[in-house]
Design a protein around this motif. Structure first.
Motif, mmCIF file in Angstrom:
data_model
loop_
_atom_site.group_PDB
_atom_site.id
_atom_site.type_symbol
_atom_site.label_atom_id
_atom_site.label_comp_id
_atom_site.label_asym_id
_atom_site.label_seq_id
_atom_site.Cartn_x
_atom_site.Cartn_y
_atom_site.Cartn_z
ATOM 1 N N HIS A 158 64.550 58.732 145.543
ATOM 2 C CA HIS A 158 65.854 58.782 146.217
ATOM 3 C C HIS A 158 66.036 60.070 147.007
ATOM 4 C CE1 HIS A 158 67.216 55.599 143.225
ATOM 5 N NE2 HIS A 158 67.593 55.106 144.393
ATOM 6 N N GLY A 159 65.204 61.045 146.722
ATOM 7 C CA GLY A 159 65.332 62.303 147.461
ATOM 8 C C GLY A 159 64.168 62.536 148.404
ATOM 9 N N SER A 160 63.306 61.529 148.540
ATOM 10 C CA SER A 160 62.073 61.733 149.306
ATOM 11 C C SER A 160 62.272 61.660 150.811
ATOM 12 C CB SER A 160 61.053 60.671 148.895
ATOM 13 O OG SER A 160 61.532 59.410 149.340
ATOM 14 N N GLY A 161 63.398 61.139 151.247
ATOM 15 C CA GLY A 161 63.615 60.970 152.687
ATOM 16 C C GLY A 161 63.187 59.596 153.171
ATOM 17 N N GLN A 201 68.811 54.031 151.459
ATOM 18 C CA GLN A 201 69.644 53.090 150.702
ATOM 19 C C GLN A 201 70.777 53.812 149.994
ATOM 20 O OE1 GLN A 201 66.875 51.147 148.108
ATOM 21 N NE2 GLN A 201 66.410 49.509 149.572
ATOM 22 N N LEU A 202 70.417 54.948 149.374
ATOM 23 C CA LEU A 202 71.417 55.725 148.634
ATOM 24 C C LEU A 202 72.533 56.185 149.581
ATOM 25 C CD1 LEU A 202 71.755 56.924 145.699
ATOM 26 C CD2 LEU A 202 70.881 59.054 146.644
ATOM 27 N N ILE A 203 72.107 56.680 150.760
ATOM 28 C CA ILE A 203 73.100 57.187 151.725
ATOM 29 C C ILE A 203 74.006 56.051 152.199
ATOM 30 C CG2 ILE A 203 73.328 58.143 154.058
ATOM 31 C CD1 ILE A 203 70.810 59.815 153.476
ATOM 32 N N SER A 232 75.004 54.099 138.048
ATOM 33 C CA SER A 232 76.405 53.706 137.822
ATOM 34 C C SER A 232 77.284 54.953 137.643
ATOM 35 C CB SER A 232 76.514 52.793 136.607
ATOM 36 O OG SER A 232 75.929 53.424 135.483
ATOM 37 N N ASP A 233 76.720 55.990 137.006
ATOM 38 C CA ASP A 233 77.475 57.238 136.872
ATOM 39 C C ASP A 233 77.674 57.887 138.238
ATOM 40 O OD1 ASP A 233 77.804 57.054 134.182
ATOM 41 O OD2 ASP A 233 76.188 58.447 133.644
ATOM 42 N N LEU A 234 76.592 57.910 139.017
ATOM 43 C CA LEU A 234 76.694 58.506 140.354
ATOM 44 C C LEU A 234 77.770 57.782 141.159
ATOM 45 C CD1 LEU A 234 75.685 60.479 142.517
ATOM 46 C CD2 LEU A 234 74.012 58.745 143.203
#
Lengths: 337, 359
Positions: free
Chosen positions: A9-12, A18-20, A103-105
């Motif tokens: 999720h932090g790899s770019g 998707q996260l963004i 879900s927490d995020l």
């Protein structure tokens, strides 16, 4: 198994996109952010701007009355508001721990979006990094805020117009946040229904600015509490500060727990309080305006600026005795007996 | 809350002070033995309200302050073993040992946890079966029963990975030692919480053998003022005895159940008090029967030497011979952020209370 944050999720790559899209764009939704540019492009406001930044590492991330998301938005908005500025834009930086539940995020992001929306502030740019498990505590959030300030409010954050006789006001009960957080760390030992006072203060303060109230100083007594802010001020400006013990607004639950644990409410953190210093004759007007707002119902004057004991904060006890309120060394520790 | 309104009622405080002013005819020297009293007296600004012929001295009743520096050194040694988790009451965290503090070694990654009750250690022991949980047992008769109860509970639950590093101390032995050194002392403001366990009876030797008036006090402003008035009346009538002001918590015989478990789990030993030196029979060591819960038997502890920091007059302060502001280090080299002497460490220490509250 529940979905969690992965290093991917932090790899770019696709997971980052998707996260963004699914979290940040969807919930923070506004035209500036939706441009999806590297930098947010903002209109140039009239007058000067205020810029502030803050990191949020609160533990636990969920506490009675709020969570890290709400705190991250309120905290930065309040830093702008107490400077006399009108908060306008926020940036947000996330450091996420691998394995954090998505879900927490989602809950924290929703909480940020709702808080910003109700405060009338837009989240216009951001960044996300993911670190390996055990390299951070669930998540850390940085928010940076931009606000606009009128020239007649520029003196507020420095307090340079404070003079002897000025009144010291606060908008309600002190110590709720500090004690609420403490109670979550010792759930079996400390049982309380206390809620954190975590709230955005820009409306409460905006009401005063709109009605042209004369304000000489404002600051939010977060870490280090009321004692911390007053000591900073008395040292920096060589002011004598007098506090009246019988005027301090403290909930019975907070003072009771303080008695048991050996804490002093003056040193506990607040997240929805503002200490305000104004000319004596202006205090009633300000208190009347505040008391009409839900966050100012219990507002009152707690002391004044004195000609005596310059550089010191002194409390007049209920019995006419005097005692020094010194700066805190570090976090309060529960005592033995 | 009626409790606060009653015992902190400003009008009653004023009335009580008026009576004290009328009845205090000659110079009187009183010592508050308990750190909690020292703290309360300074917090409510009582010295500035009392007539000048009443002198209040601070005694040795802050458990953190009288704990030997080498105890901290040994606790740090225990924390440095990754097999151990050290559990402590909060105010021990910042106490300086000879080279470091538990707070500093925690920052280096050693396991040091704050607990509010020793029973939390037993939960931790269950959750961490491959670790040994050490509870730093510190305090007087007030906290020692909770430690004893935890040892009994650990025995009942057959918990094997838990022990207590005891530095518990008892108050009467220290008061007796001080009475011998303080010939000018007229009265003791006797500790409230300690007495709720021990009962008032244990002080009877003080008026009988040393001619010292004794009143057991609570911790609110009116408690303390009423206690001072009772002491003045005893001194005026030249008839020292033991009285209880703190009747809502203290009885003549005390808490029998707590006394029984203390007697069962602990045995009296000679102990070293920081600033005061060795006092016979003043320490509580764990009885041989419970040695499986005694850190001294379970784990290796390095030998130590006892030393006090140079220039520090904590010993004289704890004996009531000098006051904190008479120390050359006070407020300059020695502050709560950088405590040199024992009395500056805990917020119940006399120097800390003077530093924090005296304008």
């Amino acid at each position: 198994m529940s979905d969690t944050v992965l290093l991917a999720h932090g790899s770019g790559g696709i997971k980052t996109q998707q996260l963004i899209q699914d979290y940040f764009f969807k919930l923070f939704d506004n035209p500036i952010l939706n441009e999806a540019t590297d930098s947010a492009v903002l209109d140039r406001p009239k007058g000067k701007i205020c810029l502030t930044t803050d990191n949020f590492v609160v533990q636990p991330q969920d506490f009675p009355g709020g969570d890290i998301g709400k705190l991250a938005v309120c905290g930065t908005i309040n830093d702008l508001a107490v400077s006399g500025a009108k908060p306008q834009y926020l940036s947000v930086g996330f450091i996420l721990e691998e394995g954090l539940l998505l879900s927490d995020l989602m809950r924290y992001v929703k909480s940020m979006a709702n808080t910003a929306k109700s405060a009338g502030v837009r989240i216009v740019t951001g960044d996300t990094k993911v670190v390996q498990r055990n390299n951070c505590d669930h998540l850390y959030i940085n928010t940076t805020g931009i606000g606009t300030i009128q020239s007649e409010q520029e003196h507020i954050s420095s307090g340079r117009k404070i003079k002897s006789g000025d009144a010291i006001l606060i908008n309600g009960y002190i110590g709720d946040h500090g004690m609420a957080i403490f109670s979550t760390r010792f759930p079996k030992q400390v049982s309380t229904k206390l809620l954190s006072d975590c709230n955005c203060l820009n409306e409460l303060i905006g009401d005063l600015l709109a009605k042209k109230c004369k304000i000489n100083f404002m600051r939010d007594p977060t870490r280090g509490g009321v004692a911390g802010v007053l000591n900073e001020l008395s040292t920096q400006l060589n002011l004598g500060i007098n506090i009246l013990e019988d005027q301090l607004p403290v909930r019975p639950e907070v003072s009771g727990l303080c008695e048991i644990l050996g804490f002093d409410p003056l040193y506990l953190a607040n997240e929805g309080k503002v200490l305000l210093i104004c000319p004596k004759e202006e205090s009633e007007k300000i208190l009347n305006i505040w008391r009409k707002h839900p966050l100012g119902k219990n507002a009152r004057q707690i002391g004044h600026i004195s000609n005596e004991h310059k550089g010191l904060v002194v409390m007049q006890t209920c019995y006419g005795g005097k005692r020094l309120i010194d700066p805190m060394i570090s976090d309060p520790l529960p005592r033995i007996c | 809350m009626s409790f606060f309104n009653t015992y902190r009622n400003p009008a009653l405080v004023k009335d009580c002070l008026d009576v004290i002013r009328t009845e205090a005819k000659k110079p009187i020297k009183l010592m508050e033995v308990c750190g909690g009293h020292t703290h309360a007296i300074q917090r409510y600004g009582l010295p500035s309200l009392l007539p000048s012929n009443i002198e209040l001295l601070s005694g040795p009743g802050c458990p953190v302050c009288v704990t030997n520096r080498s105890y901290i050194d040994q606790a740090i040694h225990l924390a440095s073993d990754t097999q151990n988790i050290i559990c402590t009451y909060g105010d021990l965290l910042r106490v300086p040992g000879s080279i470091s503090s538990l707070e500093k070694v925690k920052a280096l990654g050693h396991s040091v946890e704050i607990v509010l009750s020793p029973l939390q250690c037993l939960e931790m022991a269950k959750q961490n079966p491959d670790k040994h949980i050490v509870f730093l047992g510190i305090g007087f008769e007030t906290t020692a029963p909770a430690t004893a109860a935890t040892i009994l509970e650990a025995e009942k639950k057959k918990i094997k990975n838990f022990s207590v590093f005891s530095a518990h101390k008892t108050m009467p032995a220290a008061m007796k030692a001080l009475a011998g050194e303080q010939p000018l002392l007229n009265g003791y403001i006797c500790p409230g919480h300690v007495s709720s366990i021990t009962g008032a009876r244990m002080y009877s030797f003080l008026p009988e053998k040393h001619g010292i008036a004794c009143v057991i006090a609570g911790f609110e402003p009116l408690d303390l003022l009423e206690c001072i008035l009772m002491l003045i009346r005893q001194v005026n009538s030249n008839h020292p005895k033991v009285q209880i002001q703190y009747k809502r918590a203290v009885t003549i015989n005390g808490n029998k159940k707590a006394q029984q478990i203390l007697e069962k789990v602990f045995k009296p030993v000679n102990d070293y008090w920081r600033g005061l030196g060795r006092i016979n029979g003043s320490g509580l060591a764990i009885e041989n029967r419970y040695e499986e819960f005694d850190t001294n038997s379970r784990l290796y502890l390095p030998p130590y030497e006892i030393s006090e920091p140079a220039g520090c007059i904590c010993g004289d302060i704890l004996k009531g011979i000098q006051k904190p502001n008479e120390c050359g280090l006070f407020r300059s080299a020695c502050t709560p952020a950088n405590p040199i002497g024992a009395c500056m460490v805990s917020n119940e220490g006399a120097c800390n209370a003077y530093y924090s509250y005296k304008p």
